[in-house]
Design a protein around this motif. Sequence first.
Motif, PDB file in Angstrom:
ATOM      1  N   UNK A  38     -26.166  55.078  13.135  1.00  0.00           N
ATOM      2  CA  UNK A  38     -26.525  55.183  11.732  1.00  0.00           C
ATOM      3  C   UNK A  38     -25.450  55.963  10.980  1.00  0.00           C
ATOM      4  N   UNK A  39     -24.901  55.387   9.924  1.00  0.00           N
ATOM      5  CA  UNK A  39     -23.906  56.137   9.158  1.00  0.00           C
ATOM      6  C   UNK A  39     -24.481  57.483   8.730  1.00  0.00           C
ATOM      7  N   UNK A  40     -23.743  58.546   8.986  1.00  0.00           N
ATOM      8  CA  UNK A  40     -24.212  59.870   8.610  1.00  0.00           C
ATOM      9  C   UNK A  40     -24.938  60.598   9.721  1.00  0.00           C
ATOM     10  N   UNK A  41     -25.124  59.942  10.858  1.00  0.00           N
ATOM     11  CA  UNK A  41     -25.819  60.588  11.979  1.00  0.00           C
ATOM     12  C   UNK A  41     -24.798  60.934  13.060  1.00  0.00           C
ATOM     13  N   UNK A  42     -24.750  62.217  13.438  1.00  0.00           N
ATOM     14  CA  UNK A  42     -23.756  62.609  14.442  1.00  0.00           C
ATOM     15  C   UNK A  42     -24.262  63.760  15.294  1.00  0.00           C
ATOM     16  N   UNK A  43     -25.571  63.787  15.482  1.00  0.00           N
ATOM     17  CA  UNK A  43     -26.207  64.880  16.224  1.00  0.00           C
ATOM     18  C   UNK A  43     -26.179  64.659  17.731  1.00  0.00           C
ATOM     19  N   UNK A  44     -26.447  63.403  18.158  1.00  0.00           N
ATOM     20  CA  UNK A  44     -26.542  63.128  19.597  1.00  0.00           C
ATOM     21  C   UNK A  44     -25.192  63.357  20.265  1.00  0.00           C
ATOM     22  N   UNK A  45     -24.156  63.004  19.532  1.00  0.00           N
ATOM     23  CA  UNK A  45     -22.817  63.171  20.083  1.00  0.00           C
ATOM     24  C   UNK A  45     -22.543  64.642  20.404  1.00  0.00           C
ATOM     25  N   UNK A  46     -22.879  65.546  19.428  1.00  0.00           N
ATOM     26  CA  UNK A  46     -22.624  66.964  19.665  1.00  0.00           C
ATOM     27  C   UNK A  46     -23.454  67.467  20.844  1.00  0.00           C
ATOM     28  N   UNK A  47     -24.713  67.018  20.899  1.00  0.00           N
ATOM     29  CA  UNK A  47     -25.578  67.444  22.003  1.00  0.00           C
ATOM     30  C   UNK A  47     -24.994  67.038  23.349  1.00  0.00           C
ATOM     31  N   UNK A  48     -24.602  65.765  23.434  1.00  0.00           N
ATOM     32  CA  UNK A  48     -24.108  65.263  24.728  1.00  0.00           C
ATOM     33  C   UNK A  48     -22.760  65.859  25.087  1.00  0.00           C
ATOM     34  N   UNK A  49     -21.966  66.156  24.063  1.00  0.00           N
ATOM     35  CA  UNK A  49     -20.645  66.737  24.333  1.00  0.00           C
ATOM     36  C   UNK A  49     -20.748  68.196  24.750  1.00  0.00           C
ATOM     37  N   UNK A  50     -21.595  68.949  24.016  1.00  0.00           N
ATOM     38  CA  UNK A  50     -21.539  70.395  24.168  1.00  0.00           C
ATOM     39  C   UNK A  50     -22.708  70.989  24.946  1.00  0.00           C
ATOM     40  N   UNK A  51     -23.818  70.289  25.010  1.00  0.00           N
ATOM     41  CA  UNK A  51     -24.957  70.813  25.775  1.00  0.00           C
ATOM     42  C   UNK A  51     -25.476  69.692  26.691  1.00  0.00           C
ATOM     43  N   UNK A  52     -24.572  69.120  27.502  1.00  0.00           N
ATOM     44  CA  UNK A  52     -24.918  67.888  28.223  1.00  0.00           C
ATOM     45  C   UNK A  52     -26.017  68.087  29.264  1.00  0.00           C
ATOM     46  N   UNK A  53     -26.053  69.240  29.906  1.00  0.00           N
ATOM     47  CA  UNK A  53     -27.003  69.390  31.010  1.00  0.00           C
ATOM     48  C   UNK A  53     -28.431  69.502  30.507  1.00  0.00           C
ATOM     49  N   UNK A  54     -28.598  70.113  29.341  1.00  0.00           N
ATOM     50  CA  UNK A  54     -29.955  70.183  28.795  1.00  0.00           C
ATOM     51  C   UNK A  54     -30.454  68.770  28.472  1.00  0.00           C
ATOM     52  N   UNK A  55     -29.545  67.942  27.928  1.00  0.00           N
ATOM     53  CA  UNK A  55     -29.892  66.545  27.657  1.00  0.00           C
ATOM     54  C   UNK A  55     -30.233  65.818  28.954  1.00  0.00           C
ATOM     55  N   UNK A  56     -29.357  65.988  29.951  1.00  0.00           N
ATOM     56  CA  UNK A  56     -29.595  65.282  31.220  1.00  0.00           C
ATOM     57  C   UNK A  56     -30.889  65.763  31.880  1.00  0.00           C
ATOM     58  N   UNK A  57     -31.165  67.053  31.776  1.00  0.00           N
ATOM     59  CA  UNK A  57     -32.424  67.552  32.352  1.00  0.00           C
ATOM     60  C   UNK A  57     -33.617  66.910  31.633  1.00  0.00           C
ATOM     61  N   UNK A  58     -33.457  66.718  30.334  1.00  0.00           N
ATOM     62  CA  UNK A  58     -34.511  66.045  29.568  1.00  0.00           C
ATOM     63  C   UNK A  58     -34.727  64.618  30.062  1.00  0.00           C
ATOM     64  N   UNK A  59     -33.619  63.927  30.319  1.00  0.00           N
ATOM     65  CA  UNK A  59     -33.711  62.564  30.857  1.00  0.00           C
ATOM     66  C   UNK A  59     -34.449  62.590  32.191  1.00  0.00           C
ATOM     67  N   UNK A  60     -34.108  63.582  33.021  1.00  0.00           N
ATOM     68  CA  UNK A  60     -34.676  63.657  34.367  1.00  0.00           C
ATOM     69  C   UNK A  60     -36.170  63.965  34.310  1.00  0.00           C
ATOM     70  N   UNK A  61     -36.546  64.842  33.398  1.00  0.00           N
ATOM     71  CA  UNK A  61     -37.967  65.171  33.262  1.00  0.00           C
ATOM     72  C   UNK A  61     -38.760  63.962  32.775  1.00  0.00           C
ATOM     73  N   UNK A  62     -38.174  63.257  31.830  1.00  0.00           N
ATOM     74  CA  UNK A  62     -38.833  62.046  31.328  1.00  0.00           C
ATOM     75  C   UNK A  62     -38.991  61.046  32.463  1.00  0.00           C
TER      76      UNK A  62
END
Lengths: 846, 427
Positions: free
Chosen positions: B85-109
């Motif tokens: 989505x034009x103007x959306x750039x949040x997921x990129x920062x999360x995955x770049x800078x806090x990747x393990x918290x994201x991956x842990x979220x994937x794993x919990x799901x």
Amino acid sequence: MTEKIAVAVAENLINLTIDNREVSVPAGTLVVNAAKLAGIDIPVFCYHPKMEPVGMCRMCLVEIGRPAIDRASGKPLLNKDGSPQINFGPKLETGCTVPVSKGMVVRGYTEEVTEARKEVIEFLLTSHPLDCPICDKGGECPLQNLTMEHGPGQSRFIFDEKIDLAKNVPLGDLIFLDRERCIQCARCTRFQDEIVDDPVIGFSQRGRALEIITFSDPGFDSYWSGNTTDICPVGALTTTDFRFEARPWELQSHASICNHCSVGCNTTLNTRREAKSGGDEVIKRVMPRQNEQVNEIWICDKGRFAHHYTESPDRLTQPLIRKGDALEPATWDEALQLVGDKFKKSKGKFAALAGGRLTNEDFFNIQQVTAKLGGKALLDSQMAGGEMVAQVGVGQGTNLSDLRAGDVVLVIASDLEEEAPLHWLRIKQAAERGAQLIVANPRRTKLDQVAHRLIRYEYGQEAAVVHAMLDSFSPKRPDQPASVKQLLRDESVKAAAEDVQSATNLIVFYGSEGLDVAGSHTLASACANLLIATGHVGRSNNGLVAVWDKGNAQGAWDAGFATSVNLADDLAAAPNLYIVGADPVGDRPDLAETFEAAEFVVVQELFLTKTAQMADVVLPVLPYTEREGTYTNAERRVQRFYPAISPRPGARADFAIAAQIGLALGLELESKLASLAFEQLAARLPAYKDLTYGKLAETFEQWPIIGREDLYYGGTTYDNTQGLGVQPPSGAERGESPALSFEALTDPEKRKGLLAVPVTRLYDLGLTVTTSEILATHWEQPHIVLSPADAEKLGLELGAQATIKLNNMQSPVAARIDNRVPKGVVLVPRSVGLHIFGPAPIEVGA
Amino acid sequence: MAEHILLRHRDNKEISKLPTYRKGSGFSAFERAVTKLNPEEVTDIVFDSGLRGRGGAGFPTGLKWRFMDKNNWPHYVAVNADESEPGTFKDRELMESNPYQFLEGVMLCAYAVGCNDAYIYLRGEFWDLAHELDKHITKLHKEKLLGDQLFGTEYSLRIHTHLGAGAYICGEETAMLESLEGKLGQPRLRPPFPPSFGLFGKPTVVNNVETLANVPLILEKGAKWYRGFGTEKSPGTKIFSLSGNVMKPGNYELPLGTTFRELIFEHGGGLREGRSIKAIMPAGASSSLIVANDVALDTQMDYENVPNVGAMLGSASIIVIDDSVSMDWLINKTVHFFEHESCGKCTPCREGTYWMKNITERIHHGEAVWDDVLLLNDVATNIKGKCLCALGDFATEAVTSSIERFREDFETRVPQSRPKTEVKLSL
């Protein structure tokens, strides 16, 4: 009304209201179909009743309301007047994707719906070129018709902003794409994926750039491509055969039956009298005609495109009589006189050899002549077993569309898509519906992809497979050869035998892969035994089906013809020969000697074939397009075809000629009306008892409803108003109790070298195919197919030229390499000029 | 925010390193879930937290997980990291800078829905990010946090990354599944929804990156703690991607319910001097234009309140538009985007976006008349509500809302009548 509806009466019906009319349809019916059944039109483009809905075109948007339910009590909420309260959603819904539900209210007439239809048409026309005056679809075009009915009438789109796209894109050499006309409904791609499992075309790009492309090389490599032009709702896909040839409204329609293979597809021949053909009537195209019990609404490309032989200028139009070395024109009277005189004197030394494309009336009259002369009536075919099919063939009311879970289909020794494309399709669909499909063949074929069980045997063990299945659940015969005993230990054979035993219904298809006539007889007998032993005879959806090589082979057997196990001997023993619709010398050059030595040869033919060139008298005949008659298909359905164009002067129908010859022999056979000839036949042949042309012309309501005014719904396939044919009772149903007839088997001979086996290809080099120039790139050239191991041993590379020595004939061939071919075996296609009549030793040289 | 829940790397840069993430109790939630909780308990905690999907629709996450068809296996998790989505750039920062918290979220799901193979679908431009994620995943395998029989239980999990080929439509969940299956990225009919018929025809949870990044801390600190942030119906914090005519664009993690005014003027530093705020697009290019009056600026940014000012919160990509911008220019841009990205599957979107593009071009270049503006509005209205997926509607939001709410921008663009064109007749 229809099969679906009939079934539904017993099952749960859903009541709903469409356009203020009460409608009752089976649960699961989609709204568009429910409307169609009630005679209400909801316009569609992408939806097709034979395919899964996709909801892409948005043309079928309607208002759908559902009864409001009180959440607490679960009871319907009522209005003050006691009528149920109906909740309509905030948006219109696509009628093609929504199944009916109880109490549903569908409105297709409100202003919102009318506007939505207008809008969708307006959107579609912003990219459509509107070149109707030069479009082949014009006149039978869903987009054109629905634009007239629902469109805005005026464009708000600036014409200059239309995109110009390529208008002549060959997807293959049979189908052209006009990119501008395409409305991206995906009917064609879905047909290729879902229905015929040839996913060779698809979408590329996105948005307005979305375009149909072909993935295959050669392009659009499928035996089914022509059907996409029938279901295309615009003129985007056209056939090379018909494009720019005629306008639909100039065409006459004539019901016909395809005779290329034994499926007996119902067709409509579109004809026109035209200046460019010298004022002659010509066939402009072959279209499918709906028969849900035979071909549904489809035909294969061979049936669609290989029709040009009927209009060849090389056709014979005058009787010829041999004068010395030459055949010279003669009058019919002279020719018939001569034939009558000679035949009268043949004194039991007589044989008739007839091809499998003749009609039942032809076979009957020829057989009467032959019987009168005490001769043999021989069918020119590579297969045997028709007398068994007559006995234990599929019963009255058989419809492959009825097969489902619990039913079993066994297909043995057949590459079904090559031999009988529509049988392949309908068995594939049966398998997808849950019927257990057992495919037994020495090599992988396309049918394997949907089979539940595969049996691999060695060429020569066809009947042994069936015997092993029988032996696994009945007392074992002590005299079985080693191959049966070995196959008895085969897990897949054992499992297949269990399937057969527990089957609700069982149909066995046997083909001609790798077999000669004798082998075919043995296999047919084994299959008949399997059916009798398991009680699967004498009722609908059970029995034996022969995948015959020609359209009316079964009709020949029913009339008393039989295939010869040793044709050369049989012909040599009867030096007076009556050859009708067959070219034995062309097929087998070694028979030339027999014909040289023959006393008197009469050939009834369309063309001056190799056999005709050796004849004493040649009598010109009419193709099926210029006369009427009946064919009996592999499922024993007797079907009627009608004349499409006026008979070419000089030629006569085969049954009429036979009747005229019969006159000289004191026979009273019908020589004028095919319907009367059929009456005589029906009076004499128990299998055809009580059948009349009138009965064969009867129709009943079929589902889906196609053709008619609403072309958009099912495409341009023709509605069947001329007859669905009749499947008469089989011998078993008439109370003849078929007996088990056990033929002792022997093991295939041990061989050292390579074994050539005959296989069937759809596009062979038969006269009917090679007279259709548009199929030129599809013609199978003389070739062999061998395994990679054998090719390596012989030093042959893919596509290399090789020389084969087969049945005393040396031929140059192209070598194809295919890992589906078993080691030690060479596949040799039939009817491409190679000398193959059954399994035979072959020498292959580089 | 005093302390971040999602953008935790802003408090501790080193969190993108596995040892640091683990030191700060990282993956303890996952280990506890796998060894001590059953999947339903994990789902219940997420359900109780009130977490709503951050991809745009705001669907309750725990409820989506409960919808998974228990009679049809295997189950899959497909993470939507298509962020297009034009103007959306949040997921990129999360995955770049806090990747393990994201991956842990994937794993919990994955654990919560009984999935052994989770897929992360990234937009094609994220190829470098996918490469980094693959490295992180490899490390998790080495540490026995991914792989077979985790923590000595019977549970096994693998995570796969998959790159798209550059199509906005593949952010639509069913088109994403088609693309993941290797097919042309076009949306499927819904129903059936992915929890009953998803990837390879099997029950599938499709969640956004940010949604899943919330899950580890919810598991660790509890649903009640999470409900301490945000509003009652929109609990938790949200990353707002702020862009447009604003001094300090960027990602801001704030509790849901924060006002537009606070985000734009307090955190975003307001507008350039001399400029005043004209409009806000709260959900990227798919958004309606909000007239930036006081009522709008004081509106809380959450799933319930944004609709009151005529838009949706969506993925919360807040585009600020100042008085230098004419709306005819703006919608020309958005419509070009949607015309370029329309997948072409359904008629109104395929043909309508192309038509709208032609008209907005004409309007923007002063070659139109007022009838063209009305026609544009009509075309947009005809697309709305008639398409196969939501993207057709998205293409029209800016168009109809700007014509309605910023009419003068168009009035000044078009002459009163079309200049007469000379008609040449040639015979």
